[in-house]
Design a protein around this motif. Structure first.
Motif, short mmCIF file in Angstrom:
data_model
loop_
_atom_site.label_atom_id
_atom_site.label_comp_id
_atom_site.label_asym_id
_atom_site.label_seq_id
_atom_site.Cartn_x
_atom_site.Cartn_y
_atom_site.Cartn_z
N ARG A 121 0.83 -1.21 0.00
CA ARG A 121 0.00 0.00 0.00
C ARG A 121 0.87 1.26 0.00
NH1 ARG A 121 -4.41 -1.37 -2.13
NH2 ARG A 121 -6.18 -1.95 -0.84
N PHE A 122 1.96 1.21 0.74
CA PHE A 122 2.90 2.34 0.79
C PHE A 122 3.42 2.65 -0.61
CE2 PHE A 122 7.51 3.19 0.77
CZ PHE A 122 7.52 4.48 1.29
N LEU A 123 3.87 1.63 -1.32
CA LEU A 123 4.40 1.84 -2.67
C LEU A 123 3.33 2.33 -3.62
CD1 LEU A 123 6.68 -1.32 -2.98
CD2 LEU A 123 7.42 1.04 -2.62
N ALA A 124 2.11 1.78 -3.48
CA ALA A 124 1.03 2.14 -4.40
C ALA A 124 0.56 3.58 -4.20
CB ALA A 124 -0.14 1.18 -4.22
N ILE A 125 0.64 4.09 -2.96
CA ILE A 125 0.12 5.42 -2.67
C ILE A 125 1.21 6.49 -2.70
CG2 ILE A 125 -0.94 6.84 -0.86
CD1 ILE A 125 -2.58 4.39 -0.08
N VAL A 126 2.35 6.20 -2.11
CA VAL A 126 3.41 7.20 -2.01
C VAL A 126 4.22 7.29 -3.30
CG1 VAL A 126 5.44 7.93 -0.71
CG2 VAL A 126 3.52 6.85 0.48
N ILE A 205 5.94 -1.23 9.55
CA ILE A 205 4.53 -0.89 9.38
C ILE A 205 4.26 0.55 9.80
CG2 ILE A 205 2.24 -1.34 10.37
CD1 ILE A 205 2.90 -4.31 10.23
N LEU A 206 4.80 0.96 10.94
CA LEU A 206 4.58 2.33 11.41
C LEU A 206 5.16 3.35 10.45
CD1 LEU A 206 5.27 1.97 15.26
CD2 LEU A 206 3.06 2.18 14.11
N LEU A 207 6.34 3.08 9.91
CA LEU A 207 6.95 4.00 8.95
C LEU A 207 6.11 4.08 7.67
CD1 LEU A 207 10.75 3.08 9.36
CD2 LEU A 207 9.57 5.13 10.19
N CYS A 208 5.63 2.93 7.20
CA CYS A 208 4.78 2.93 6.02
C CYS A 208 3.51 3.73 6.24
CB CYS A 208 4.43 1.49 5.62
SG CYS A 208 5.78 0.54 4.90
N TYR A 209 2.90 3.54 7.41
CA TYR A 209 1.64 4.23 7.68
C TYR A 209 1.83 5.73 7.86
CZ TYR A 209 -0.43 -0.38 8.24
OH TYR A 209 -0.87 -1.65 8.03
N ILE A 213 -0.21 8.25 5.48
CA ILE A 213 -1.08 9.30 6.02
C ILE A 213 -0.60 10.69 5.59
CG2 ILE A 213 -1.85 10.40 8.16
CD1 ILE A 213 -1.80 7.59 9.43
N TRP A 214 0.70 10.90 5.62
CA TRP A 214 1.26 12.19 5.19
C TRP A 214 0.91 12.44 3.73
CZ3 TRP A 214 4.78 13.64 1.43
CH2 TRP A 214 5.24 14.97 1.51
N THR A 215 1.02 11.41 2.90
CA THR A 215 0.72 11.55 1.47
C THR A 215 -0.76 11.85 1.25
OG1 THR A 215 2.51 10.04 0.89
CG2 THR A 215 0.82 10.41 -0.78
N LEU A 216 -1.63 11.13 1.97
CA LEU A 216 -3.06 11.34 1.80
C LEU A 216 -3.49 12.73 2.26
CD1 LEU A 216 -4.43 7.88 3.03
CD2 LEU A 216 -4.23 8.69 0.67
N LEU A 217 -2.84 13.23 3.29
CA LEU A 217 -3.20 14.56 3.79
C LEU A 217 -2.63 15.67 2.91
CD1 LEU A 217 -2.71 14.06 7.63
CD2 LEU A 217 -4.86 14.17 6.37
N SER A 218 -1.52 15.42 2.28
CA SER A 218 -0.85 16.47 1.51
C SER A 218 -1.35 16.58 0.08
CB SER A 218 0.67 16.23 1.49
OG SER A 218 0.97 15.01 0.84
N ARG A 219 -1.96 15.50 -0.45
CA ARG A 219 -2.45 15.53 -1.82
C ARG A 219 -3.91 15.97 -1.87
NH1 ARG A 219 -0.23 9.85 -4.38
NH2 ARG A 219 1.99 10.37 -4.43
N TYR A 221 -7.07 15.03 -3.54
CA TYR A 221 -7.67 13.96 -4.33
C TYR A 221 -8.93 14.48 -5.01
CZ TYR A 221 -4.64 10.35 -2.52
OH TYR A 221 -3.55 9.57 -2.23
N THR A 222 -8.86 14.61 -6.31
CA THR A 222 -10.00 15.08 -7.10
C THR A 222 -10.67 13.97 -7.86
OG1 THR A 222 -8.53 15.60 -8.95
CG2 THR A 222 -8.99 17.37 -7.37
N VAL A 223 -10.00 12.83 -7.94
CA VAL A 223 -10.56 11.70 -8.65
C VAL A 223 -11.17 10.73 -7.65
CG1 VAL A 223 -10.08 9.82 -10.25
CG2 VAL A 223 -8.80 11.96 -10.42
N ARG A 224 -12.37 10.31 -7.90
CA ARG A 224 -13.08 9.44 -6.94
C ARG A 224 -12.32 8.14 -6.69
NH1 ARG A 224 -19.42 8.66 -7.62
NH2 ARG A 224 -19.15 10.88 -7.27
N GLN A 225 -11.69 7.60 -7.73
CA GLN A 225 -10.94 6.36 -7.55
C GLN A 225 -9.79 6.56 -6.57
OE1 GLN A 225 -9.35 4.76 -11.13
NE2 GLN A 225 -8.58 2.90 -10.18
N GLN A 226 -9.12 7.70 -6.63
CA GLN A 226 -8.04 7.99 -5.69
C GLN A 226 -8.58 8.12 -4.28
OE1 GLN A 226 -6.53 11.48 -7.79
NE2 GLN A 226 -4.64 10.37 -8.21
N GLN A 227 -9.75 8.73 -4.15
CA GLN A 227 -10.37 8.84 -2.83
C GLN A 227 -10.67 7.45 -2.27
OE1 GLN A 227 -13.70 11.32 -3.76
NE2 GLN A 227 -12.58 13.21 -3.37
#
Length: 323
Positions: A121-126, A205-209, A213-219, A221-227
């Motif tokens: 998940r970390f690789l897919a999102i970050v 796991i903690l580092l990945c999360y 979270i930092w990536t999700l908060l900083s981006r 998201y305008t596309v529903r799939q990304q949300q």
């Protein structure tokens, strides 16, 4: 990651037995874990086994986690019968070894598979574009094979601890700590398993999360799939952290404290009894991870919640939404 189940290593003073407490707690809670684990993981594996148009690395990890949990809970009824019979084993030495072994294989397979999910998940999102090769299905399968091999080999010493006859009661015992083991050896084995089997995966796991979270908060998201991806990631984070805090952390912390406690010579019977009872409780919590793992299937993917409720949808509609 191997160490012996530390139920009791007695000092010179003979203290009251906790056998009644142990038999009642283990027989009752293992029965509950068996029922919930078989139902939850069986339903999850059924949903995961539906025909799919496309697979994913997360799907591969979920299937392996469900298989690991099912193998574990299928062996728990033998533990239930053992404690219902007040510590009498009637199923032979080989089955005793395999039953003990299966619990610890499941424990550490779950930890490493959850770590692999978190990294995926970390690789897919970050880093969604830079690391596509690392989150492909073929890579996930190889990772799962490596996890199974590593865990099965590193926990294999449990296969050397089989049944034995207790001369004081003339009962055939299983799941009991071997006699005559040096405390120093147990301490070394404990710290190896604590670092490699719990602390290091938990840190990853903690580092990945934190990065997710930092990536999700900083981006933005305008596309529903990304949300949707972000929502699934948050659900996964919550479930995995709950499993670590409820099941894995108490067991590993208590086990380490217990070993330190055994090196003391000034302990009272009350302290020893309390410590031994805490071993029973935390080992049961560790086994209960098989009940919490299905939450990953049902809460991190809409399709599993839909399929499990038996809504009137076509098979194609159900599998389209799978992670």
């Amino acid at each position: 990651m191997y160490l012996f189940p530390l139920a009791s290593l007695d000092h010179a003073t003979v203290c009251p037995s906790i056998d009644d407490f142990r038999n009642q707690v283990y027989s009752t809670l293992y029965s509950v874990i068996t029922v919930l684990g078989l139902a939850g993981n069986g339903l999850a594996l059924a949903a995961l086994s539906r025909p799919r148009r496309q697979s994913s690395s997360f799907y591969i990890y979920l299937v392996n986690l469900a298989v690991s949990d099912l193998l574990c809970v299928m062996m728990l009824p033998l533990r239930v019968v053992y404690y219902v019979k007040k510590g009498q084993w009637d199923y032979g030495d080989v089955v005793c070894r395999l039953t003990s072994y299966s619990l610890y294989v499941n424990l550490y397979c779950s930890i490493y598979l959850m770590t692999a999910m978190s990294i995926s998940r970390f690789l897919a999102i970050v880093f969604p574009m830079k690391n596509m090769q690392l989150v492909k299905v073929k890579c996930a399968r190889r990772v799962c094979v490596c996890i199974w091999l590593f865990v099965c080999l590193s926990t294999s010493p449990f296969l050397m601890n089989g049944q034995h006859v207790d001369t004081s009661t003339n009962k055939t015992k299983c799941f009991e700590p071997p006699q005559g083991q040096g405390l120093h050896k147990l301490l070394v084995l404990n710290y190896l398993s604590l670092v490699l089997g719990f602390a290091l995966p938990f840190l990853v796991i903690l580092l990945c999360y934190a990065a997710i979270i930092w990536t999700l908060l900083s981006r933005k998201y305008t596309v529903r799939q990304q949300q949707g991806i972000g929502t699934k990631a948050i659900r996964m984070i919550v479930v995995i952290l709950l499993t670590f805090f409820i099941c894995f952390m108490p067991y590993h912390v208590q086990r380490t404290v217990h070993l330190s406690f055994l090196s003391r010579v000034d302990t009272t019977c009350t302290e020893r009894t309390t410590m031994q009872k805490s071993v029973v409780v935390t080992l049961t919590l560790a086994a209960a991870n098989s009940c919490l793992d299905p939450l990953l299937y049902f809460f991190s993917s809409k399709s599993f919640r839909t399929c499990s409720s038996f809504a009137h949808q076509s098979r194609t509609d159900c599998t389209k939404q799978a992670t």
